[in-house]
Scaffold this motif. Sequence first.
Motif, mmCIF file in Angstrom:
data_model
loop_
_atom_site.group_PDB
_atom_site.id
_atom_site.type_symbol
_atom_site.label_atom_id
_atom_site.label_comp_id
_atom_site.label_asym_id
_atom_site.label_seq_id
_atom_site.Cartn_x
_atom_site.Cartn_y
_atom_site.Cartn_z
ATOM 1 N N MET A 176 -114.240 48.540 34.782
ATOM 2 C CA MET A 176 -115.186 47.764 35.546
ATOM 3 C C MET A 176 -115.480 48.500 36.841
ATOM 4 N N LEU A 177 -116.755 48.576 37.179
ATOM 5 C CA LEU A 177 -117.189 49.235 38.395
ATOM 6 C C LEU A 177 -117.903 48.215 39.263
ATOM 7 N N LEU A 178 -117.541 48.130 40.528
ATOM 8 C CA LEU A 178 -118.086 47.123 41.420
ATOM 9 C C LEU A 178 -118.558 47.794 42.698
ATOM 10 N N TYR A 179 -119.851 47.685 42.983
ATOM 11 C CA TYR A 179 -120.426 48.247 44.197
ATOM 12 C C TYR A 179 -120.651 47.121 45.196
ATOM 13 N N THR A 180 -119.893 47.099 46.266
ATOM 14 C CA THR A 180 -120.003 46.039 47.259
ATOM 15 C C THR A 180 -119.446 46.511 48.593
ATOM 16 N N THR A 181 -119.886 45.839 49.664
ATOM 17 C CA THR A 181 -119.335 46.124 50.991
ATOM 18 C C THR A 181 -118.200 45.177 51.338
ATOM 19 N N VAL A 182 -117.944 44.222 50.458
ATOM 20 C CA VAL A 182 -116.874 43.254 50.684
ATOM 21 C C VAL A 182 -115.535 43.930 50.392
ATOM 22 N N PRO A 183 -114.556 43.758 51.272
ATOM 23 C CA PRO A 183 -113.245 44.378 51.029
ATOM 24 C C PRO A 183 -112.603 43.870 49.734
ATOM 25 N N MET A 184 -111.888 44.745 49.088
ATOM 26 C CA MET A 184 -111.243 44.420 47.818
ATOM 27 C C MET A 184 -110.252 43.266 47.964
ATOM 28 N N GLU A 185 -109.652 43.102 49.153
ATOM 29 C CA GLU A 185 -108.697 42.019 49.373
ATOM 30 C C GLU A 185 -109.362 40.649 49.277
ATOM 31 N N GLN A 186 -110.648 40.583 49.630
ATOM 32 C CA GLN A 186 -111.361 39.309 49.528
ATOM 33 C C GLN A 186 -111.812 39.030 48.103
ATOM 34 N N ILE A 187 -112.115 40.051 47.358
ATOM 35 C CA ILE A 187 -112.556 39.873 45.972
ATOM 36 C C ILE A 187 -111.377 39.567 45.065
ATOM 37 N N PHE A 188 -110.290 40.288 45.249
ATOM 38 C CA PHE A 188 -109.093 40.119 44.436
ATOM 39 C C PHE A 188 -107.913 39.768 45.342
ATOM 40 N N PRO A 189 -107.813 38.504 45.765
ATOM 41 C CA PRO A 189 -106.717 38.153 46.667
ATOM 42 C C PRO A 189 -105.367 38.260 45.971
ATOM 43 N N SER A 190 -104.385 38.775 46.697
ATOM 44 C CA SER A 190 -103.049 38.938 46.123
ATOM 45 C C SER A 190 -102.208 37.679 46.289
ATOM 46 N N GLU A 191 -102.578 36.837 47.255
ATOM 47 C CA GLU A 191 -101.824 35.608 47.488
ATOM 48 C C GLU A 191 -102.200 34.563 46.453
ATOM 49 N N THR A 192 -101.245 33.721 46.157
ATOM 50 C CA THR A 192 -101.540 32.582 45.296
ATOM 51 C C THR A 192 -101.695 31.358 46.186
ATOM 52 N N ASN A 193 -102.604 30.488 45.808
ATOM 53 C CA ASN A 193 -102.803 29.265 46.581
ATOM 54 C C ASN A 193 -101.659 28.296 46.326
ATOM 55 N N ASN A 194 -101.190 27.695 47.381
ATOM 56 C CA ASN A 194 -100.144 26.690 47.271
ATOM 57 C C ASN A 194 -100.738 25.287 47.254
ATOM 58 N N ILE A 195 -102.042 25.208 47.043
ATOM 59 C CA ILE A 195 -102.706 23.913 47.000
ATOM 60 C C ILE A 195 -102.361 23.235 45.689
ATOM 61 N N GLN A 196 -101.940 21.995 45.793
ATOM 62 C CA GLN A 196 -101.598 21.231 44.608
ATOM 63 C C GLN A 196 -102.661 20.177 44.382
ATOM 64 N N TYR A 197 -103.214 20.180 43.190
ATOM 65 C CA TYR A 197 -104.250 19.234 42.825
ATOM 66 C C TYR A 197 -103.648 18.119 41.979
ATOM 67 N N GLN A 198 -104.251 16.947 42.086
ATOM 68 C CA GLN A 198 -103.769 15.788 41.356
ATOM 69 C C GLN A 198 -104.978 15.095 40.738
ATOM 70 N N GLU A 199 -104.824 14.600 39.525
ATOM 71 C CA GLU A 199 -105.889 13.873 38.853
ATOM 72 C C GLU A 199 -105.646 12.379 39.009
ATOM 73 N N ILE A 200 -106.674 11.658 39.477
ATOM 74 C CA ILE A 200 -106.577 10.218 39.678
ATOM 75 C C ILE A 200 -107.606 9.531 38.798
ATOM 76 N N ASP A 201 -107.164 8.545 38.026
ATOM 77 C CA ASP A 201 -108.052 7.771 37.164
ATOM 78 C C ASP A 201 -108.579 6.585 37.965
ATOM 79 N N LEU A 202 -109.906 6.512 38.136
ATOM 80 C CA LEU A 202 -110.527 5.435 38.898
ATOM 81 C C LEU A 202 -110.965 4.277 38.015
#
Length: 72
Positions: A1-27
Amino acid sequence: MLLYTTVPMEQIFPSETNNIQYQEIDLGNGKKVIVEKINDSQCKIVRLISTDAYDYLNPQYQPGSVINLYPF
């Protein structure tokens, strides 16, 4: 894959994982929301899951809306 962009690679492919926890609520009535917990009593809507198209037009269920978990 070849990607031409001015955006830093760290923003495109973040190494950190999100610690956000999602929950499903039945309304009920076929409505479900996926939320992100803000604090102990409030959540922010991330996604609406419904079979009724009119639910998507309701501003109460739009993503980014804050709902109370324990209405007093």
